[in-house]
Write a protein that holds these residues in place. Structure first.
Motif, PDB file in Angstrom:
ATOM      1  N   ASN A 210     -12.640 -19.645   6.500  1.00  0.00           N
ATOM      2  CA  ASN A 210     -11.476 -20.283   7.123  1.00  0.00           C
ATOM      3  C   ASN A 210     -11.339 -19.894   8.590  1.00  0.00           C
ATOM      4  O   ASN A 210     -10.964 -20.722   9.432  1.00  0.00           O
ATOM      5  N   ASN A 213     -13.887 -21.797  10.456  1.00  0.00           N
ATOM      6  CA  ASN A 213     -13.433 -23.185  10.572  1.00  0.00           C
ATOM      7  C   ASN A 213     -12.427 -23.326  11.709  1.00  0.00           C
ATOM      8  O   ASN A 213     -12.478 -24.287  12.489  1.00  0.00           O
ATOM      9  N   TRP A 240     -22.109 -21.204   0.178  1.00  0.00           N
ATOM     10  CA  TRP A 240     -20.715 -21.662   0.027  1.00  0.00           C
ATOM     11  C   TRP A 240     -19.927 -21.406   1.308  1.00  0.00           C
ATOM     12  O   TRP A 240     -19.168 -22.270   1.764  1.00  0.00           O
ATOM     13  N   LYS A 243     -20.833 -23.976   4.064  1.00  0.00           N
ATOM     14  CA  LYS A 243     -20.280 -25.305   3.795  1.00  0.00           C
ATOM     15  C   LYS A 243     -18.777 -25.329   4.030  1.00  0.00           C
ATOM     16  O   LYS A 243     -18.240 -26.265   4.633  1.00  0.00           O
ATOM     17  N   HIS A 244     -18.080 -24.282   3.579  1.00  0.00           N
ATOM     18  CA  HIS A 244     -16.622 -24.242   3.740  1.00  0.00           C
ATOM     19  C   HIS A 244     -16.232 -24.070   5.204  1.00  0.00           C
ATOM     20  O   HIS A 244     -15.244 -24.660   5.669  1.00  0.00           O
ATOM     21  N   ARG A 247     -16.384 -27.478   7.281  1.00  0.00           N
ATOM     22  CA  ARG A 247     -15.753 -28.675   6.707  1.00  0.00           C
ATOM     23  C   ARG A 247     -15.090 -29.566   7.761  1.00  0.00           C
ATOM     24  O   ARG A 247     -15.149 -30.793   7.660  1.00  0.00           O
ATOM     25  N   THR A 248     -14.463 -28.967   8.768  1.00  0.00           N
ATOM     26  CA  THR A 248     -13.833 -29.795   9.809  1.00  0.00           C
ATOM     27  C   THR A 248     -14.882 -30.498  10.647  1.00  0.00           C
ATOM     28  O   THR A 248     -14.761 -31.700  10.935  1.00  0.00           O
ATOM     29  N   ILE A 250     -17.879 -31.310   9.746  1.00  0.00           N
ATOM     30  CA  ILE A 250     -18.520 -32.343   8.920  1.00  0.00           C
ATOM     31  C   ILE A 250     -17.664 -33.605   8.899  1.00  0.00           C
ATOM     32  O   ILE A 250     -18.169 -34.725   9.031  1.00  0.00           O
ATOM     33  N   LYS A 251     -16.350 -33.445   8.773  1.00  0.00           N
ATOM     34  CA  LYS A 251     -15.463 -34.607   8.779  1.00  0.00           C
ATOM     35  C   LYS A 251     -15.482 -35.317  10.131  1.00  0.00           C
ATOM     36  O   LYS A 251     -15.192 -36.504  10.220  1.00  0.00           O
ATOM     37  N   ARG A 301     -24.860 -37.638   2.594  1.00  0.00           N
ATOM     38  CA  ARG A 301     -23.431 -37.367   2.390  1.00  0.00           C
ATOM     39  C   ARG A 301     -22.687 -38.663   2.674  1.00  0.00           C
ATOM     40  O   ARG A 301     -22.626 -39.126   3.814  1.00  0.00           O
ATOM     41  N   SER A 321     -14.408 -38.015   0.618  1.00  0.00           N
ATOM     42  CA  SER A 321     -15.773 -37.827   0.130  1.00  0.00           C
ATOM     43  C   SER A 321     -16.051 -38.763  -1.039  1.00  0.00           C
ATOM     44  O   SER A 321     -15.192 -38.960  -1.908  1.00  0.00           O
ATOM     45  N   ASP A 324     -22.477 -36.841  -2.625  1.00  0.00           N
ATOM     46  CA  ASP A 324     -23.397 -35.946  -1.924  1.00  0.00           C
ATOM     47  C   ASP A 324     -24.637 -35.851  -2.801  1.00  0.00           C
ATOM     48  O   ASP A 324     -24.578 -35.315  -3.912  1.00  0.00           O
TER      49      ASP A 324
END
Length: 377
Positions: A210, A213, A240, A243-244, A247-248, A250-251, A301, A321, A324
């Motif tokens: 977090n 991110n 993990w 990827k977490h 996330r922002t 990736i969006k 994705r 989403s 994937d």
């Protein structure tokens, strides 16, 4: 005209009420503090209906201060004796504690952030965060005493208790929800995260992700470089975390983030049989179908991006989403996705023209418009 659902749930009432307050009072009863419990509770509860969540915490601190000794060290001795047993140190996640125990930490943040009481205040926060996170309470100290508090943070990062280790990461998050900015230099944040990156508890590694991110919103390249280095020591947990943490980005279809997660930024595919709703009413679902044929073996994705009409006539995008998957050359994927347009408390619905498009590895295709209509009375 905006259409918005009426709130059906009150977080502030669930977290702070007569029952939760009684737990604080029960604990104070076990200390040497002599106070009028009924008066204390009535003074707090009478104000609750007019106060939001954080304001309730602030008010409890104000009232509590009126019953504690004026001398700070004597006051925190009482508060320390009132703290419940530490949360189970054998757990690795989902042991957040009860929000009522934010109050002692917030008392220390308000009255103990001084030259005279700095050391004892930080020591108290280390203990209190084992009952309920002191991520908010630590921030005044980071702002006023950055060097001393960052030394404390680095010690926390190596503590045996995972709640204390999490404080080291969560307490310095650049954009912690509901909290003032800590104003910690990014270089110092990355140094702390290096200590915590292989922590053996998800509670800590989620906080690390977090925090990364948050950092990605101001320095995406540094975050991607950091995670690229971390990826050289692979593990399921590190996969993990990466990827977490991304996330922002990736969006936002960030190419570097997509590449790091194994998605080609120039996906080879054919899109056909696109079909989307052209008119829906508030309360119904947008329906979207299409067929994607992968031209080569690749990881895809697939997401749907909806552009919601805003009050000022502009649009706000939200990504949903869809799939994937690793595909082989010539493989066909049929997409059938619905998106609810029911009014919710966090998003008002504005009748008018909205838009939707399919997004494959950051590549948008086939934007379609549709009308959202107000339901008939």
């Amino acid at each position: 005209m905006a259409i918005k659902a009426e709130p059906t749930f009150s977080l502030k009432d669930q977290l702070f009420n007569a029952t939760s307050l009684s737990k604080l009072s029960d604990a104070l009863d076990q200390t040497r503090l002599r106070y009028q419990r009924k008066k204390f509770e009535k003074e707090i509860l009478d104000a609750f209906p007019n106060l939001e969540l954080k304001a309730r915490i602030d008010w409890m601190v104000t009232v509590l201060a009126g019953y504690l000794p004026d001398e700070f060290e004597a006051a925190i001795e009482i508060l320390e004796n009132a703290l419940p047993s530490p949360l189970d140190p054998k757990k690795t996640d989902d042991d957040f504690g009860e929000f009522i125990w934010a109050v002692p930490g917030e008392y220390v943040a308000r009255f103990g952030c001084t030259d005279l009481h700095l050391e004892s205040s930080l020591d108290f926060l280390r203990k209190s965060t084992m009952r309920f996170t002191a991520e908010n309470s630590i921030r005044p100290f980071l702002r006023r005493y950055p060097e001393e508090t960052m030394r404390f943070i680095r010690r926390c990062a190596m503590d045996n208790n995972y709640h204390v280790r999490r404080l080291a990461s969560e307490g310095i998050r650049p954009f912690l929800p509901w909290a003032v900015r800590a104003n910690v230099e990014p270089k110092q944040i990355f140094e702390v995260l290096e200590i915590l990156k292989h922590d053996n508890t998800r509670y800590v590694t989620r906080s690390v992700a977090n925090t990364l991110n948050d950092l990605s919103k101001t320095d995406p390249q540094k975050v991607i470089q950091t995670l690229t280095d971390w990826q050289k020591q692979p593990s399921d947990e590190m996969t993990w975390v990466i990827k977490h943490a991304l996330r922002t980005l990736i969006k936002q279809d960030h190419g570097g983030a997509l590449s790091l997660l194994g998605y080609p930024t120039d996906p080879q595919f054919e899109l056909s049989a696109v079909n989307a709703s052209t008119l829906i009413f508030v309360g119904e679902h947008l329906s979207y179908q299409c067929t994607i044929k992968s031209s080569v073996s690749q990881r895809l994705r697939i997401a749907l991006r909806v552009y919601y009409l805003k009050a000022n006539g502009s649009h706000s995008a939200k990504v949903f989403s869809v799939k994937d998957t690793n595909t082989s050359a010539g493989e066909t994927i049929k997409i059938n996705k619905t998106v609810s347009f029911r009014a919710i408390t966090t998003r008002a619905m504005y009748p008018g023209q909205h838009e939707v498009e399919i997004v494959v590895n950051g590549i948008a295709r086939s934007k379609r418009s549709f009308q959202l209509c107000q339901p008939s009375q």
